[in-house]
Design an enzyme around this catalytic site. Structure first.
Site, PDB file in Angstrom:
ATOM      1  N   HIS A 132      31.145  17.422  -2.955  1.00  0.00           N
ATOM      2  CA  HIS A 132      29.791  17.397  -3.528  1.00  0.00           C
ATOM      3  C   HIS A 132      29.665  18.510  -4.555  1.00  0.00           C
ATOM      4  O   HIS A 132      30.237  19.581  -4.396  1.00  0.00           O
ATOM      5  CB  HIS A 132      28.775  17.597  -2.393  1.00  0.00           C
ATOM      6  N   CYS A 173      26.810  14.036  -7.904  1.00  0.00           N
ATOM      7  CA  CYS A 173      25.412  14.186  -7.481  1.00  0.00           C
ATOM      8  C   CYS A 173      24.617  14.507  -8.743  1.00  0.00           C
ATOM      9  O   CYS A 173      24.722  15.611  -9.289  1.00  0.00           O
ATOM     10  CB  CYS A 173      25.290  15.297  -6.441  1.00  0.00           C
ATOM     11  N   HIS A 187      25.457  10.267  -5.479  1.00  0.00           N
ATOM     12  CA  HIS A 187      24.062  10.552  -5.112  1.00  0.00           C
ATOM     13  C   HIS A 187      23.276  10.448  -6.397  1.00  0.00           C
ATOM     14  O   HIS A 187      23.562  11.176  -7.345  1.00  0.00           O
ATOM     15  CB  HIS A 187      23.900  11.999  -4.633  1.00  0.00           C
ATOM     16  N   ASP A 230      19.190   9.741  -3.744  1.00  0.00           N
ATOM     17  CA  ASP A 230      19.248  11.064  -3.111  1.00  0.00           C
ATOM     18  C   ASP A 230      17.828  11.456  -2.744  1.00  0.00           C
ATOM     19  O   ASP A 230      16.982  10.587  -2.564  1.00  0.00           O
ATOM     20  CB  ASP A 230      19.928  12.045  -4.070  1.00  0.00           C
ATOM     21  N   HIS A 231      17.569  12.716  -2.641  1.00  0.00           N
ATOM     22  CA  HIS A 231      16.243  13.177  -2.226  1.00  0.00           C
ATOM     23  C   HIS A 231      15.129  12.324  -2.830  1.00  0.00           C
ATOM     24  O   HIS A 231      15.138  12.047  -4.028  1.00  0.00           O
ATOM     25  CB  HIS A 231      16.007  14.611  -2.699  1.00  0.00           C
ATOM     26  N   TYR A 257      14.110  13.492   2.588  1.00  0.00           N
ATOM     27  CA  TYR A 257      14.750  12.389   3.301  1.00  0.00           C
ATOM     28  C   TYR A 257      13.779  11.466   4.033  1.00  0.00           C
ATOM     29  O   TYR A 257      14.093  10.951   5.098  1.00  0.00           O
ATOM     30  CB  TYR A 257      15.838  12.928   4.244  1.00  0.00           C
TER      31      TYR A 257
HETATM   32  O1  LIG Z   1      21.121  18.182  -1.026  1.00  0.00           O
HETATM   33  C1  LIG Z   1      21.380  17.483  -0.052  1.00  0.00           C
HETATM   34  O2  LIG Z   1      20.575  17.139   0.794  1.00  0.00           O
HETATM   35  C2  LIG Z   1      22.758  16.987   0.067  1.00  0.00           C
HETATM   36  O3  LIG Z   1      23.122  16.384  -1.136  1.00  0.00           O
HETATM   37  C3  LIG Z   1      23.718  18.092   0.455  1.00  0.00           C
HETATM   38  O4  LIG Z   1      23.276  18.733   1.595  1.00  0.00           O
HETATM   39  C4  LIG Z   1      25.085  17.507   0.688  1.00  0.00           C
HETATM   40  O5  LIG Z   1      25.005  16.659   1.790  1.00  0.00           O
HETATM   41  C5  LIG Z   1      26.148  18.515   0.984  1.00  0.00           C
HETATM   42  O6  LIG Z   1      26.189  19.510   0.018  1.00  0.00           O
HETATM   43  C6  LIG Z   1      27.496  17.830   1.049  1.00  0.00           C
HETATM   44  O7  LIG Z   1      28.295  18.520   1.937  1.00  0.00           O
HETATM   45 FE   LIG Z   2      23.524  15.287  -3.545  1.00  0.00          FE
END
Ligand SMILES: O=C(O)[C@@H](O)[C@@H](O)[C@H](O)[C@H](O)CO
Ligand SMILES: [Fe+2]
Length: 363
Positions: A207, A245, A272, A317-318, A331
């Site tokens: 990531h 990401c 992501h 993602d978020h 989430y």
């Molecule tokens: O920001 C987030 O919630 C995720 O993208 C990270 O926690 C991601 O899961 C970790 O960095 C990957 O190990």
């Molecule tokens: Fe991410």
């Protein structure tokens, strides 16, 4: 492309597999054994139980996020080999269970960092946001407490409470780890696990660092095209790949995400996708997925993934917190479901226009 959603397991997530199954086009979850600690071996039985639960809801386990890396590996302590062996055992057990994608990060002390987990936007939704000036005033010791206090009672990924009391100690342990050392330690780890990954066809997907610059003077090595290229070249096998990401890379406007995606064709195993709004150097808010709601061009990002023939999972993602939902910051169900639907729409439109173009749409 395979549409998926991140899921933390029934004990930790307020979103259910049944709800995820109803998101159009969503075929699987990206999940983890959330109770496991970095460095522990994941037993075959525990992995199997997780898989059975997901599969009986009509979904697949599309990948793991994350199998976290023990600090001794990142610091390069003599004890690292023991933890690497444990990691290898976990990979073997995942491989035996047919799971072949593992997302992880190699950030010291903190995983992702934000200065506010519920910033109110003009439409009343709340988002995660980052302001370097605020972060500069926070004592790293305190940030764990602040994150915990605003997490709506959920354990945030990468912010496990057992690290809370250890922040000072962790900083001390990392004091001689600069970017070069951290890079060497990553390569040592990857070289050690690659034979197992190759045996089981496991794709490791690192990531991006979030945000894409040094925070609290800690080193950052997976934050731009050049550094990512260096890491891919150092262990030049397909199993050593990336989680693109967009929200992490995109925190730095100098990162040209579509170009980065195109450059790493064949090595992007997972993505992501989310948007954010830049407010100035080191200052951004997360946004809805829609391009016009933020600073990133989501069409160009999805088009780049389409053009490289992305077959692996992607996930919104978020998300924002909307419609009164109470969930783990970033989430919740609603905005991530909207994100999945939007991304599916972009993908369908790109796919059809490319195919119609090939068939001579204008004839
Ligand atoms: O920001 C987030 O919630 C995720 O993208 C990270 O926690 C991601 O899961 C970790 O960095 C990957 O190990
Ligand atoms: Fe991410």
């Amino acid at each position: 492309m395979k549409m998926t959603l991140r899921w933390f397991g029934s004990k930790h997530d307020n979103v259910t597999l049944e709800q995820i199954k109803q998101i159009p086009g969503c075929v699987g979850v990206i999940t983890t054994l959330y109770d496991s600690k970095p460095g522990e071996v994941w037993s075959r039985e525990a992995i199997q139980a997780m898989r059975n639960e997901v599969e009986s809801a009509g979904l697949e386990v599309s990948g793991i996020e994350s199998v976290n890396i023990h600090d001794d590996i990142k610091i390069g302590l003599p004890t690292r080999d023991k933890y690497i062996n444990n990691y290898i055992e976990t990979l073997e057990n995942l491989g035996e269970e047919g799971i072949n994608l593992v997302c992880y990060n190699f950030m010291p002390v903190f995983d992702w960092t934000r200065s506010d987990l519920a910033k109110v936007r003009p439409d009343g939704s709340t988002v995660l946001s980052y302001d370097q000036e605020v972060i500069d005033k926070i004592d790293p010791d305190k940030i764990f407490k602040e994150m915990e206090a605003s997490s709506n009672g959920f354990v945030l990924p990468g912010w496990e409470p057992e690290r809370l009391g250890k922040v000072r100690e962790l900083f001390e342990m990392y004091k001689d780890v600069d970017e070069e050392k951290l890079f060497e330690n990553l390569i040592y780890f990857l070289n050690a696990i690659m034979p197992t990954c190759q045996k089981y066809g496991i794709k490791m997907a690192i990531h991006m660092d979030d945000p894409a610059w040094s925070v609290f003077n800690l080193p950052r090595i997976i934050n731009n095209k050049e550094n990512i290229q260096r890491m891919l070249d150092a262990v030049s096998v397909e199993n050593n790949g990336l989680t693109i990401c967009t929200g992490s890379l995109g925190s730095n406007p100098d990162n040209d995400i579509p170009d980065i995606i195109r450059s790493f064709k064949g090595r992007i195993h997972f993505a992501h996708i989310r948007n954010l709004v830049h407010h100035g150097p080191g200052k951004f808010d997360e946004a809805a997925h829609l391009s016009s709601d933020g600073s990133l061009d989501m069409y160009e990002i999805v088009k780049a993934l389409y053009d490289i023939g992305m077959e692996g999972p992607i996930r919104p993602d978020h998300g924002r917190m909307i419609w009164g939902e109470k969930a783990m910051p970033g989430y919740g169900l609603y905005d991530r479901a909207l994100g999945a639907t939007y991304l599916n729409g972009l993908w369908e439109a790109i796919d059809k226009s490319v195919k119609q173009g090939m068939l001579g749409f204008n004839d």
